[in-house]
Design an enzyme around this catalytic site. Structure first.
Site, PDB file in Angstrom:
ATOM      1  N   LEU A  18     -86.665   0.598 107.199  1.00  0.00           N
ATOM      2  CA  LEU A  18     -87.058   1.849 107.862  1.00  0.00           C
ATOM      3  C   LEU A  18     -85.795   2.562 108.350  1.00  0.00           C
ATOM      4  CD1 LEU A  18     -89.558   3.445 108.818  1.00  0.00           C
ATOM      5  CD2 LEU A  18     -89.460   2.163 110.949  1.00  0.00           C
ATOM      6  N   GLY A  66     -83.897   4.383 106.122  1.00  0.00           N
ATOM      7  CA  GLY A  66     -83.334   4.851 104.848  1.00  0.00           C
ATOM      8  C   GLY A  66     -81.810   4.922 104.822  1.00  0.00           C
ATOM      9  N   LYS A  87     -70.319   7.904 110.575  1.00  0.00           N
ATOM     10  CA  LYS A  87     -69.828   8.549 111.798  1.00  0.00           C
ATOM     11  C   LYS A  87     -69.248   7.514 112.760  1.00  0.00           C
ATOM     12  CE  LYS A  87     -71.644  11.836 109.687  1.00  0.00           C
ATOM     13  NZ  LYS A  87     -71.425  11.683 108.251  1.00  0.00           N
ATOM     14  N   GLY A  90     -64.117  16.418  96.713  1.00  0.00           N
ATOM     15  CA  GLY A  90     -63.637  16.976  97.975  1.00  0.00           C
ATOM     16  C   GLY A  90     -64.736  17.627  98.776  1.00  0.00           C
ATOM     17  N   VAL A  94     -68.313  16.899 101.361  1.00  0.00           N
ATOM     18  CA  VAL A  94     -68.449  16.293 102.692  1.00  0.00           C
ATOM     19  C   VAL A  94     -68.101  14.808 102.680  1.00  0.00           C
ATOM     20  CG1 VAL A  94     -70.089  15.781 104.543  1.00  0.00           C
ATOM     21  CG2 VAL A  94     -70.189  17.989 103.388  1.00  0.00           C
ATOM     22  N   HIS A 101     -66.576  26.801 131.784  1.00  0.00           N
ATOM     23  CA  HIS A 101     -65.122  26.751 131.577  1.00  0.00           C
ATOM     24  C   HIS A 101     -64.575  25.471 132.185  1.00  0.00           C
ATOM     25  CE1 HIS A 101     -61.029  28.160 131.156  1.00  0.00           C
ATOM     26  NE2 HIS A 101     -60.804  27.859 132.434  1.00  0.00           N
TER      27      HIS A 101
END
Length: 457
Positions: free
Chosen positions: A39, A41, A52, A176, A178, A434
């Site tokens: 589960l 995938g 990542k 080249g 992702v 900021h």
């Protein structure tokens, strides 16, 4: 053969399949979800999440190497791949357990096994027929290679690259786009000498040309070599390495060749052809509500032509479940799906490129580029890059393109601007905290609205 009935039978438990399952269950439908592997995938186990995690480890390696820039005495001594895998696999395992818990909580009838679409609204697994009032095909994608280029040994795909137990000294990345750019970025941070080979004229060729130029400039600074506009002609391997031949006559020597030439639809062998599903080069054709040519049969995710992104499949799964449950979901605008390349620096975009906008609206399209050199947080992070806006004539902002470290986190606001058809004047008065990188989006819209504060012109 025994029959099991449900309102919805889903073939494939990746991002598209499980999203359809969970949303349908929330809406009171009975659901059978069939998955041959795990589960979650590709995205969870062999794609987005582990990649990542590697990219974050690469960022930590760079931080250790560059600590002196920030007055921190840190030393980069190397990469312990066993430790990297332990970290990466820990992330995947926790998310996987969470998904399994959600499947139980939603009372999904989860079937482990290889399913074949048998026609009508039936999927067969190991002799058992699962029939739904509706079927969703969600079998995902696989790593493609090129004709005559067999994967194996020193010629690997991204799935193999995620399991490497060593850092290659030299690597060639074929592609080249992702995936190629992300792995090149990881390996360069880990200390590999990397060369990317891309047949098209620029890196990340699906992005706005501005983004490609920014990324190429950054890669040159990082000493990541790339050869664009040149075709691969062949590869030979032996115990010592791999030799990569290019159309230019050049030969590149490396320890590994990573084949990252895109992903193909995983539709062969699932019975789609035999059942009469209308397809084009292996992709399942659907209308804008993801209905196939067969009654009550839908398709989602990487098997449907378009962007092969987990979050696209996820949203498509939700749309299909809501449509089947009798709600009235809006079709997805493909251009409104955010796209992120998590290299160092990152590339993030939503909406139309300048070229696509000119094709759609004519040459009166306005663009504005805001350099991150004027952004305080980007200076603190020591990242360079820029934000480019594309505006329709007398109309809203139709494209947002960002390059720089961490700009993937800015795409949330960017996709609201595009999807809510905001004019620069709508965004200009919004207050951005900021110092954050979101200010760069605010400043760019201020400038496009005719009141630039930190830019001239």
């Amino acid at each position: 053969m025994t029959d099991a009935e449900a309102d919805l039978v889903i073939l494939g438990g990746g991002s598209g399949g499980y999203a359809a399952a969970f949303r349908a269950a929330e809406l009171g439908l009975s659901v059978t979800l069939i998955e041959k592997d795990k589960l979650g995938g590709t995205c969870l186990h062999r794609g987005c999440i582990p990649t990542k995690a590697l990219l974050h480890a690469a960022e930590v390696a760079d931080s250790a190497r560059d600590g002196e820039q920030f007055g921190v005495k840190s030393v980069f001594e190397g990469v312990d791949m066993a430790g990297v895998h332990k970290y990466k696999d820990g992330v995947v395992t926790r998310l996987y357990k969470g998904l399994q818990g959600l499947a139980k909580a939603h009372k999904i009838n989860y079937v482990e096994g290889t399913g074949t679409f048998s026609g009508g609204t039936t999927v067969t697994v190991d002799g058992t027929r699962y029939t739904g009032k509706n079927v969703v095909l969600a079998t995902g994608s696989y790593s493609k290679s090129l004709p005559g280029l067999d994967l194996g040994g020193r010629i690997i795909a991204s799935e193999d690259a995620l399991k490497l137990d060593y850092v290659p000294k030299k690597a060639v990345v074929l592609g080249g786009g992702v995936i190629g750019v992300e792995f090149a970025s990881v390996w360069a941070s880990f200390g590999t000498e990397v060369t990317i080979v891309e047949a098209l004229p620029r890196l990340v060729p699906n992005e706005d040309e501005f983004a490609s130029k920014q990324l190429e400039r950054a890669f040159r600074r990082r000493k990541i070599a790339f050869k664009t506009g040149v075709k691969f002609t062949g590869a030979k391997q032996d115990d010592n390495g791999v030799s990569v031949s290019l159309e230019s006559g050049e030969t590149l020597e490396a320890d590994l060749l990573l084949v990252a030439v895109g992903r193909g639809p995983n539709t062969a062998g699932h019975g789609y052809d035999e059942a009469g599903v209308q397809m084009d080069r292996g992709f399942v054709l659907t209308d804008d509500l993801l209905r196939t040519n067969l009654p009550n049969v839908y398709a989602v995710g990487d098997i449907v032509p378009g962007l092969q992104l987990a979050h696209r499949g996820f949203q498509q799964g939700i749309l299909v479940a809501e449509h089947i449950a009798g709600l009235d979901p809006k079709p997805i605008d493909e251009a409104g799906i955010p796209r992120v390349t998590y290299s160092h620096p990152e590339v993030a975009s939503v909406g139309l490129t300048e070229a696509a906008a000119k094709e759609k609206f004519g040459s009166d399209v306005t663009t504005l580029t805001y350099d991150l050199a004027g952004n305080g947080k980007s200076q603190i992070l020591k990242t360079s890059g820029a934000v480019k806006l594309v505006k329709a004539p007398d109309g809203p902002v139709v494209g947002l393109h960002l390059v720089g470290d961490r700009v993937g986190e800015l795409i949330g606001e960017a996709q609201l601007i595009y999807n809510w058809e905001a004019f620069p004047e709508d965004v200009a008065p919004l207050i951005h905290a900021h110092p954050t990188q979101t200010e760069a989006l605010g400043e760019a819209h201020l400038a496009l609205a005719g009141k630039p504060l930190h830019t001239h012109g």
